[in-house]
Design a protein around this motif. Structure first.
Motif, short mmCIF file in Angstrom:
data_model
loop_
_atom_site.label_atom_id
_atom_site.label_comp_id
_atom_site.label_asym_id
_atom_site.label_seq_id
_atom_site.Cartn_x
_atom_site.Cartn_y
_atom_site.Cartn_z
N GLU A 47 -37.70 -16.48 46.72
CA GLU A 47 -38.14 -17.57 45.85
C GLU A 47 -38.82 -18.70 46.62
O GLU A 47 -38.70 -18.81 47.83
CB GLU A 47 -36.95 -18.16 45.09
CG GLU A 47 -35.96 -18.88 45.98
CD GLU A 47 -34.72 -19.36 45.25
OE1 GLU A 47 -34.52 -19.01 44.08
OE2 GLU A 47 -33.94 -20.09 45.87
N LEU A 48 -39.51 -19.54 45.85
CA LEU A 48 -40.00 -20.83 46.33
C LEU A 48 -39.13 -21.88 45.67
O LEU A 48 -38.81 -21.78 44.48
CB LEU A 48 -41.44 -21.08 45.90
CG LEU A 48 -42.54 -20.28 46.59
CD1 LEU A 48 -43.88 -20.53 45.90
CD2 LEU A 48 -42.64 -20.68 48.05
N LEU A 49 -38.73 -22.88 46.43
CA LEU A 49 -37.96 -23.99 45.88
C LEU A 49 -38.79 -25.25 46.10
O LEU A 49 -39.18 -25.55 47.24
CB LEU A 49 -36.60 -24.12 46.56
CG LEU A 49 -35.70 -25.23 46.06
CD1 LEU A 49 -35.32 -25.01 44.59
CD2 LEU A 49 -34.45 -25.34 46.91
N ILE A 50 -39.09 -25.94 45.02
CA ILE A 50 -39.90 -27.15 45.10
C ILE A 50 -39.06 -28.31 44.59
O ILE A 50 -38.56 -28.28 43.46
CB ILE A 50 -41.19 -27.01 44.28
CG1 ILE A 50 -42.00 -25.82 44.83
CG2 ILE A 50 -41.99 -28.31 44.31
CD1 ILE A 50 -43.19 -25.44 44.02
N LEU A 51 -38.86 -29.31 45.43
CA LEU A 51 -38.12 -30.52 45.07
C LEU A 51 -39.13 -31.63 44.83
O LEU A 51 -39.90 -31.97 45.73
CB LEU A 51 -37.15 -30.91 46.17
CG LEU A 51 -36.13 -29.84 46.57
CD1 LEU A 51 -35.35 -30.29 47.79
CD2 LEU A 51 -35.20 -29.55 45.41
N ILE A 111 -40.39 -19.47 36.51
CA ILE A 111 -39.98 -20.84 36.83
C ILE A 111 -38.69 -21.20 36.11
O ILE A 111 -38.55 -20.98 34.92
CB ILE A 111 -41.06 -21.86 36.40
CG1 ILE A 111 -42.38 -21.56 37.08
CG2 ILE A 111 -40.62 -23.28 36.70
CD1 ILE A 111 -43.52 -22.46 36.62
N SER A 112 -37.75 -21.79 36.85
CA SER A 112 -36.58 -22.43 36.23
C SER A 112 -36.47 -23.82 36.84
O SER A 112 -36.99 -24.09 37.93
CB SER A 112 -35.30 -21.61 36.46
OG SER A 112 -35.03 -21.48 37.84
N ARG A 113 -35.79 -24.71 36.13
CA ARG A 113 -35.75 -26.11 36.55
C ARG A 113 -34.33 -26.62 36.48
O ARG A 113 -33.56 -26.26 35.60
CB ARG A 113 -36.69 -26.84 35.60
CG ARG A 113 -36.58 -28.27 35.51
CD ARG A 113 -37.45 -28.87 34.41
NE ARG A 113 -38.13 -27.97 33.54
CZ ARG A 113 -39.23 -28.23 32.89
NH1 ARG A 113 -39.79 -29.39 33.02
NH2 ARG A 113 -39.78 -27.36 32.10
N PHE A 114 -33.97 -27.49 37.45
CA PHE A 114 -32.66 -28.13 37.43
C PHE A 114 -32.77 -29.46 38.18
O PHE A 114 -33.78 -29.75 38.81
CB PHE A 114 -31.58 -27.21 38.03
CG PHE A 114 -31.83 -26.80 39.46
CD1 PHE A 114 -31.22 -27.47 40.51
CD2 PHE A 114 -32.67 -25.73 39.75
CE1 PHE A 114 -31.44 -27.08 41.82
CE2 PHE A 114 -32.89 -25.33 41.06
CZ PHE A 114 -32.28 -26.01 42.10
N VAL A 115 -31.73 -30.27 38.08
CA VAL A 115 -31.71 -31.58 38.75
C VAL A 115 -30.88 -31.45 40.01
O VAL A 115 -29.83 -30.82 40.01
CB VAL A 115 -31.10 -32.66 37.82
CG1 VAL A 115 -31.03 -34.00 38.52
CG2 VAL A 115 -31.91 -32.76 36.54
N LEU A 122 -37.56 -27.17 41.13
CA LEU A 122 -38.19 -26.04 40.48
C LEU A 122 -37.94 -24.80 41.33
O LEU A 122 -38.26 -24.79 42.52
CB LEU A 122 -39.69 -26.28 40.33
CG LEU A 122 -40.09 -27.55 39.60
CD1 LEU A 122 -41.59 -27.79 39.72
CD2 LEU A 122 -39.66 -27.49 38.15
N ARG A 123 -37.37 -23.81 40.71
CA ARG A 123 -37.11 -22.55 41.40
C ARG A 123 -38.14 -21.55 40.87
O ARG A 123 -38.17 -21.27 39.69
CB ARG A 123 -35.69 -22.08 41.13
CG ARG A 123 -35.39 -20.73 41.80
CD ARG A 123 -33.92 -20.39 41.70
NE ARG A 123 -33.20 -21.17 42.72
CZ ARG A 123 -32.13 -21.91 42.47
NH1 ARG A 123 -31.63 -21.98 41.28
NH2 ARG A 123 -31.54 -22.57 43.46
N LEU A 124 -39.00 -21.05 41.75
CA LEU A 124 -40.01 -20.07 41.37
C LEU A 124 -39.59 -18.73 41.96
O LEU A 124 -39.81 -18.47 43.15
CB LEU A 124 -41.38 -20.48 41.89
CG LEU A 124 -42.10 -21.57 41.10
CD1 LEU A 124 -41.46 -22.93 41.32
CD2 LEU A 124 -43.56 -21.60 41.44
N ALA A 125 -38.95 -17.92 41.14
CA ALA A 125 -38.50 -16.60 41.59
C ALA A 125 -39.70 -15.69 41.74
O ALA A 125 -40.54 -15.60 40.86
CB ALA A 125 -37.50 -16.02 40.59
N LYS A 126 -39.79 -15.03 42.91
CA LYS A 126 -40.87 -14.09 43.15
C LYS A 126 -40.60 -12.81 42.38
O LYS A 126 -39.48 -12.34 42.31
CB LYS A 126 -40.98 -13.79 44.65
CG LYS A 126 -41.32 -14.98 45.50
CD LYS A 126 -41.31 -14.59 46.97
CE LYS A 126 -41.57 -15.75 47.87
NZ LYS A 126 -41.55 -15.37 49.30
#
Length: 127
Positions: A47-51, A111-115, A122-126
């Motif tokens: 995954e990619l994790l974007i903060l 894409i999934s999103r959390f705080v 943002l978690r972008l699962a490959k």
């Protein structure tokens, strides 16, 4: 009745003008970004994790779209109504519309999103 502090009055007027200008820009369909939030991008095998640093912004009000290999994160930060008449001593967190564009490695993502600690994550699962 006490006279108004000129500095407080000027800051309040400036914020009101920015709010009105942003409303007009939105009304006429020109949603230009006013500021870009800072980000961290991390990648693992799966995954990619974007903060995205957006303290005080409800993650449900953050839009995320992938278009032509670019993740677009956008939304708006505004002062809560109960604080609009408050005396401002310092205002460092940007207000108004924001947008951040992030080029992604080639691939397909879910894409999934959390705080997480004041950030919208943002978690972008490959896939």
């Amino acid at each position: 009745m006490q006279p108004k502090n000129p500095l407080d009055w000027m800051l309040s007027e400036a914020l009101d003008q920015l709010t009105r200008a942003d409303r007009l820009r939105q009304q006429f369909g020109r949603q230009e970004a006013c500021w870009e939030p800072p980000i961290d991008v991390l990648e693992t095998e799966h995954e990619l994790l974007i903060l995205v640093a957006l303290p005080g912004v409800n993650p449900d009000n953050v839009e995320t779209v992938i278009h032509d290999g670019v993740l677009v994160v956008s939304g708006q930060r505004t002062l809560p109504p109960e604080l609009r008449k408050a005396r401002i001593h310092r205002l460092e967190l940007p207000q108004g519309r924001f947008e951040r564009r992030i080029a992604l490695p080639v691939g397909r993502y879910a894409i999934s999103r959390f705080v997480m600690d004041g950030c919208v994550a943002l978690r972008l699962a490959k896939s």
